[in-house]
Design a protein around this motif. Structure first.
Motif, PDB file in Angstrom:
ATOM      1  N   GLN A  69       0.922  -1.388   0.049  1.00 33.29           N
ATOM      2  CA  GLN A  69       0.083  -0.032  -0.013  1.00 33.29           C
ATOM      3  C   GLN A  69       0.985   1.441  -0.023  1.00 33.29           C
ATOM      4  N   LYS A  70       1.925   1.218   0.597  1.00 29.39           N
ATOM      5  CA  LYS A  70       2.907   2.408   0.501  1.00 29.39           C
ATOM      6  C   LYS A  70       3.249   2.675  -0.907  1.00 29.39           C
ATOM      7  N   ILE A  71       3.573   1.652  -1.873  1.00 33.79           N
ATOM      8  CA  ILE A  71       3.762   1.626  -2.898  1.00 33.79           C
ATOM      9  C   ILE A  71       2.805   2.234  -3.864  1.00 33.79           C
ATOM     10  N   MET A  72       1.765   1.314  -3.673  1.00 32.63           N
ATOM     11  CA  MET A  72       0.563   1.738  -4.419  1.00 32.63           C
ATOM     12  C   MET A  72      -0.600   1.944  -3.615  1.00 32.63           C
ATOM     13  N   PRO A  73      -0.925   2.895  -3.069  1.00 33.29           N
ATOM     14  CA  PRO A  73      -2.113   3.208  -2.240  1.00 33.29           C
ATOM     15  C   PRO A  73      -3.578   2.457  -2.389  1.00 33.29           C
ATOM     16  N   GLU A  74      -3.619   2.550  -3.894  1.00 39.91           N
ATOM     17  CA  GLU A  74      -5.234   2.098  -4.351  1.00 39.91           C
ATOM     18  C   GLU A  74      -5.025   0.429  -4.670  1.00 39.91           C
ATOM     19  N   ILE A  75      -4.045  -0.147  -4.225  1.00 39.68           N
ATOM     20  CA  ILE A  75      -4.059  -1.490  -4.612  1.00 39.68           C
ATOM     21  C   ILE A  75      -4.928  -2.329  -3.729  1.00 39.68           C
ATOM     22  N   ALA A  76      -5.743  -3.436  -4.435  1.00 36.74           N
ATOM     23  CA  ALA A  76      -6.858  -4.172  -3.690  1.00 36.74           C
ATOM     24  C   ALA A  76      -5.971  -5.425  -3.112  1.00 36.74           C
ATOM     25  N   LEU A  77      -6.286  -5.590  -1.807  1.00 35.50           N
ATOM     26  CA  LEU A  77      -5.541  -6.957  -1.167  1.00 35.50           C
ATOM     27  C   LEU A  77      -6.710  -7.917  -1.006  1.00 35.50           C
ATOM     28  N   ILE A  78      -6.292  -9.117  -1.448  1.00 38.42           N
ATOM     29  CA  ILE A  78      -7.094 -10.211  -0.946  1.00 38.42           C
ATOM     30  C   ILE A  78      -6.337 -11.210  -0.389  1.00 38.42           C
ATOM     31  N   TYR A  79      -6.445 -11.572   0.669  1.00 41.11           N
ATOM     32  CA  TYR A  79      -5.857 -12.557   1.575  1.00 41.11           C
ATOM     33  C   TYR A  79      -6.496 -13.952   1.256  1.00 41.11           C
ATOM     34  N   VAL A  80      -5.449 -14.971   0.854  1.00 42.77           N
ATOM     35  CA  VAL A  80      -5.884 -16.485   0.882  1.00 42.77           C
ATOM     36  C   VAL A  80      -4.774 -17.141   1.923  1.00 42.77           C
ATOM     37  N   THR A  81      -5.478 -17.535   2.943  1.00 40.26           N
ATOM     38  CA  THR A  81      -4.693 -18.197   3.859  1.00 40.26           C
ATOM     39  C   THR A  81      -5.626 -19.261   4.625  1.00 40.26           C
ATOM     40  N   GLY A  82      -4.852 -19.850   5.650  1.00 42.35           N
ATOM     41  CA  GLY A  82      -5.250 -20.987   6.182  1.00 42.35           C
ATOM     42  C   GLY A  82      -5.539 -20.582   7.953  1.00 42.35           C
ATOM     43  N   TYR A  83      -5.238 -19.280   8.302  1.00 42.75           N
ATOM     44  CA  TYR A  83      -5.441 -18.911   9.448  1.00 42.75           C
ATOM     45  C   TYR A  83      -6.523 -17.716   9.548  1.00 42.75           C
ATOM     46  N   LYS A  84      -7.660 -18.158  10.243  1.00 43.77           N
ATOM     47  CA  LYS A  84      -8.720 -17.415  10.476  1.00 43.77           C
ATOM     48  C   LYS A  84      -8.368 -16.179  11.375  1.00 43.77           C
ATOM     49  N   GLU A  85      -7.463 -16.289  12.388  1.00 38.98           N
ATOM     50  CA  GLU A  85      -7.177 -15.375  13.386  1.00 38.98           C
ATOM     51  C   GLU A  85      -6.642 -14.245  12.938  1.00 38.98           C
ATOM     52  N   TYR A  86      -6.247 -14.053  11.718  1.00 42.22           N
ATOM     53  CA  TYR A  86      -5.514 -12.709  11.179  1.00 42.22           C
ATOM     54  C   TYR A  86      -6.816 -11.903  10.320  1.00 42.22           C
ATOM     55  N   ALA A  87      -7.753 -12.292  10.417  1.00 36.55           N
ATOM     56  CA  ALA A  87      -8.802 -11.363   9.728  1.00 36.55           C
ATOM     57  C   ALA A  87      -8.923 -10.098  10.133  1.00 36.55           C
ATOM     58  N   TYR A  88      -8.965  -9.908  11.328  1.00 35.22           N
ATOM     59  CA  TYR A  88      -9.233  -8.506  11.855  1.00 35.22           C
ATOM     60  C   TYR A  88      -7.941  -7.636  11.511  1.00 35.22           C
ATOM     61  N   ASP A  89      -6.784  -8.176  11.621  1.00 37.50           N
ATOM     62  CA  ASP A  89      -5.592  -7.256  11.194  1.00 37.50           C
ATOM     63  C   ASP A  89      -5.760  -7.073   9.374  1.00 37.50           C
ATOM     64  N   ALA A  90      -6.118  -7.715   8.774  1.00 29.66           N
ATOM     65  CA  ALA A  90      -6.356  -7.976   7.370  1.00 29.66           C
ATOM     66  C   ALA A  90      -7.307  -6.564   7.125  1.00 29.66           C
ATOM     67  N   PHE A  91      -8.555  -6.716   7.557  1.00 31.47           N
ATOM     68  CA  PHE A  91      -9.459  -5.834   7.186  1.00 31.47           C
ATOM     69  C   PHE A  91      -9.204  -4.360   7.943  1.00 31.47           C
TER      70      PHE A  91
END
Length: 267
Positions: A69-91
């Motif tokens: 995001q520092k490089i491209m502020p408008e980039i869309a991030l999609i997380y694909v992971t096996g760890y549900k506990e990081y969802a809050y940090d991602a959002f």
């Protein structure tokens, strides 16, 4: 949408890319098992979408998303992971989606749709660029109004270079013919690039210009253009050429000579 994929497990990257290859609006432009190499790539290439794993060596997916995001502020991030506990940090990073492995194709489609809404993608509009005669950009049949003559001329220059990157040095040489490579001229060049970007944003077509650290280019996939059609041997571009090319700009004369030679061969 140009996308990069980052996961430290190659097999997971392969599965994800196979899914995305079925989605016509997504173009995978890079896949990485090394987060640092992904950051290097993003610094030099236009990217609109990133699919990230969370648990990776050296840089985890949350930190990586923040750096992207520092490089491209408008980039869309999609997380694909096996760890549900990081969802809050991602959002907290305004991630477009958080997909848990194993996923289904529908999960990918839903995530991409949310990414489109996040990016504010408008309904597809018809963009036509006329170069034979006087240069003009048309949006849904109406000419686009430019803030300055120089911004419009820069747009024309990007078209002339047919999708190749136009560096600051090329802009100075072509648009400021005396080519005084001074701080003042470089400042004018940066202002012209900014005005052009503002123009395209106001018209809702900013995605037709690709932004690089060292220059700009036109995304040929987003527009129709008589010049591009002519070079590809396609109609109506071929029949539209009558010996004129961007007649307002002296730097276009060399390209006009090339087009005249091609027209003579066709006869």
């Amino acid at each position: 949408m140009r996308a990069i994929l980052i996961d430290d497990i190659p097999a997971h990257l392969e599965i994800l890319e196979q899914e995305l290859n079925q989605v016509s609006e997504v173009q995978v432009v890079g896949r990485f098992t090394d987060a640092r190499k992904a950051l290097e790539f993003a610094g030099d290439h236009p990217v609109e979408l990133a699919f990230l794993d969370i648990n990776m060596p050296e840089i985890n997916g949350i930190i990586l998303g923040r750096e992207l995001q520092k490089i491209m502020p408008e980039i869309a991030l999609i997380y694909v992971t096996g760890y549900k506990e990081y969802a809050y940090d991602a959002f907290q990073l305004n991630a477009s989606a958080y997909i848990l492995k194993p996923f289904h194709h529908g999960d990918i489609l839903n995530a991409i749709e949310r990414a489109r809404r996040f990016a504010g993608y408008p309904a597809k509009r018809q963009i036509y660029i006329r170069t034979f005669g006087r240069f003009e950009v048309f949006l849904d049949g109406k000419p686009v109004s430019f803030k300055s003559k120089r911004a419009k001329e820069l747009m024309a220059l990007l078209v002339k270079y047919n999708g190749s990157i136009v560096t600051t040095e090329i802009m100075l040489t072509e648009l400021w013919e005396e080519h005084q490579n001074t701080d003042a001229n470089r400042s004018l060049c940066r202002k012209t690039m900014q005005r052009l970007r503002e123009n395209l944003e106001e018209a809702g077509i900013s995605d037709i210009m690709l932004v690089y650290k060292h220059g700009r280019s036109i995304d040929k996939s987003k527009v129709e253009c008589d010049f591009f059609q002519y070079l590809e041997g396609k109609e109506p571009g071929i029949s539209s050429f009558h010996g004129e090319f961007m007649s307002d700009y002296s730097w276009a004369e060399t390209t006009l000579g090339y087009l005249m030679e091609r027209a003579a061969i066709r006869k």
